[in-house]
Design a protein around this motif. Structure first.
Motif, mmCIF file in Angstrom:
data_model
loop_
_atom_site.group_PDB
_atom_site.id
_atom_site.type_symbol
_atom_site.label_atom_id
_atom_site.label_comp_id
_atom_site.label_asym_id
_atom_site.label_seq_id
_atom_site.Cartn_x
_atom_site.Cartn_y
_atom_site.Cartn_z
ATOM 1 N N LEU A 24 11.709 -16.360 20.955
ATOM 2 C CA LEU A 24 13.084 -16.876 21.054
ATOM 3 C C LEU A 24 13.200 -18.256 20.412
ATOM 4 N N ALA A 25 12.221 -19.122 20.686
ATOM 5 C CA ALA A 25 12.272 -20.486 20.144
ATOM 6 C C ALA A 25 12.259 -20.432 18.615
ATOM 7 N N LYS A 26 11.471 -19.514 18.083
ATOM 8 C CA LYS A 26 11.368 -19.395 16.634
ATOM 9 C C LYS A 26 12.671 -18.858 16.044
ATOM 10 N N LYS A 27 13.185 -17.786 16.681
ATOM 11 C CA LYS A 27 14.410 -17.159 16.163
ATOM 12 C C LYS A 27 15.599 -18.120 16.207
ATOM 13 N N LEU A 28 15.725 -18.842 17.315
ATOM 14 C CA LEU A 28 16.889 -19.722 17.488
ATOM 15 C C LEU A 28 16.656 -21.111 16.906
ATOM 16 N N GLN A 29 15.361 -21.376 16.559
ATOM 17 C CA GLN A 29 14.981 -22.718 16.090
ATOM 18 C C GLN A 29 15.267 -23.771 17.161
ATOM 19 N N TRP A 30 14.987 -23.409 18.414
ATOM 20 C CA TRP A 30 15.170 -24.333 19.534
ATOM 21 C C TRP A 30 13.806 -24.849 19.963
ATOM 22 N N ASN A 31 13.815 -25.967 20.675
ATOM 23 C CA ASN A 31 12.569 -26.541 21.186
ATOM 24 C C ASN A 31 12.024 -25.646 22.308
ATOM 25 N N LEU A 32 10.734 -25.753 22.556
ATOM 26 C CA LEU A 32 10.104 -24.915 23.583
ATOM 27 C C LEU A 32 9.391 -25.793 24.607
ATOM 28 N N LEU A 33 9.640 -25.515 25.872
ATOM 29 C CA LEU A 33 8.860 -26.168 26.935
ATOM 30 C C LEU A 33 8.021 -25.103 27.624
ATOM 31 N N ASP A 34 6.690 -25.237 27.516
ATOM 32 C CA ASP A 34 5.777 -24.367 28.253
ATOM 33 C C ASP A 34 5.323 -25.190 29.458
ATOM 34 N N SER A 35 6.073 -25.090 30.555
ATOM 35 C CA SER A 35 5.792 -25.985 31.684
ATOM 36 C C SER A 35 4.446 -25.668 32.329
ATOM 37 N N GLY A 36 4.016 -24.409 32.254
ATOM 38 C CA GLY A 36 2.705 -24.040 32.795
ATOM 39 C C GLY A 36 1.610 -24.821 32.086
ATOM 40 N N ALA A 37 1.794 -25.033 30.768
ATOM 41 C CA ALA A 37 0.795 -25.782 29.997
ATOM 42 C C ALA A 37 0.710 -27.221 30.509
ATOM 43 N N LEU A 38 1.852 -27.786 30.914
ATOM 44 C CA LEU A 38 1.824 -29.159 31.456
ATOM 45 C C LEU A 38 0.981 -29.224 32.723
ATOM 46 N N TYR A 39 1.185 -28.227 33.604
ATOM 47 C CA TYR A 39 0.379 -28.190 34.834
ATOM 48 C C TYR A 39 -1.100 -28.003 34.505
ATOM 49 N N ARG A 40 -1.365 -27.188 33.496
ATOM 50 C CA ARG A 40 -2.769 -26.967 33.112
ATOM 51 C C ARG A 40 -3.392 -28.230 32.517
ATOM 52 N N VAL A 41 -2.625 -28.943 31.657
ATOM 53 C CA VAL A 41 -3.160 -30.171 31.050
ATOM 54 C C VAL A 41 -3.455 -31.201 32.142
#
Ligand code: DC
Length: 225
Positions: A24-41
């Motif tokens: 979706l982010a690619k198709k719409l050219q919108w920013n992406l937040l992967d919040s799970g990645a933040l918790y993992r980092v």
């Protein structure tokens, strides 16, 4: 903060959220937040610095000071912690387990809130997580709760691991998924549940493309695209 053009996609792991959000982010050219990645980092940094996961105040400080950035590399996304690419190290069981513990601490979740909201950028944001529609972006334009049966999610995970050459037991994966589901859905802080105004999509019998199409239809309808 403008709350227009935000699509939140919440759901359990294995529901296809991550892949759908990237497309979706690619198709719409919108920013992406992967919040799970933040918790993992955050979990990775805490383990690296040998912080006791019961020491909430030190975890809060770490969350507020975390030097993390996500950079597209053409194929996927690099996760940089203080300039070092740690993407490969975030998917281990040890990090997943620590992330899950950290994610149940209310003050730590609060400390990550402003950072998550800051991912909004024009023309829009796709936010992937567990509480995107309920807590972080309650005014989002379109909220989706993407679900799938535990059996189907176990099968998907099994296939992924087999492709990578790991020999695993599907029964073991299913039992871990059920355990994690129970913990995520029953925790007192930001439990995994659909927002009242979320569209619930069950991806058990759908392909990724079919899920993406359903969401794009919802977005087109909402935004008159
Ligand atoms: O989606 P994931 O497996 O990368 O998430 C890692 C952990 O963080 C998992 O235990 C769920 C938790 N999480 C959360 O509590 N809230 C979010 N918005 C995203 C993830």
């Amino acid at each position: 903060m403008a709350t227009t053009n935000i699509i939140t996609i919440d759901g359990p792991s294995g529901s296809g959220k991550g892949t759908v959000c990237h497309i979706l982010a690619k198709k719409l050219q919108w920013n992406l937040l992967d919040s799970g990645a933040l918790y993992r980092v955050l979990a990775f940094a805490a383990l690296q610095q040998k912080i006791d996961l019961k020491d909430h105040q030190t975890l809060v400080k770490l969350a507020l000071d975390l030097q993390v950035s996500f950079q597209s590399n053409g194929v996927g996304v690099d996760t940089l912690l203080s300039g070092n690419n740690i993407g490969d190290q975030l998917r281990t069981e040890i990090v997943a387990d620590a992330a899950s513990q950290i994610a149940s601490i209310e003050v730590v979740r609060d400390a990550l809130l402003a950072r998550q909201k800051a991912f909004y950028q024009k023309p829009g944001l796709i936010a992937d997580g567990r509480d995107m529609g309920t807590v972080v972006f309650p005014d989002a334009t379109v909220k989706v709760f993407l679900d799938a049966s535990a059996e189907e999610r176990a099968q998907r995970r099994f296939n992924q691991l087999q492709e990578k050459g790991f020999s695993v037991s599907i029964a073991q994966i299913l039992s871990e998924i059920k355990e994690r589901d129970f913990r995520d859905r029953n925790r007192t802080v930001a439990p995994l549940r659909p927002a009242e105004d979320a569209f619930v999509i069950d991806s058990t019998c759908l392909t990724i493309d079919e899920v993406v199409e359903q969401i794009l239809n919802l977005v087109a309808h909402k935004l008159n695209l």
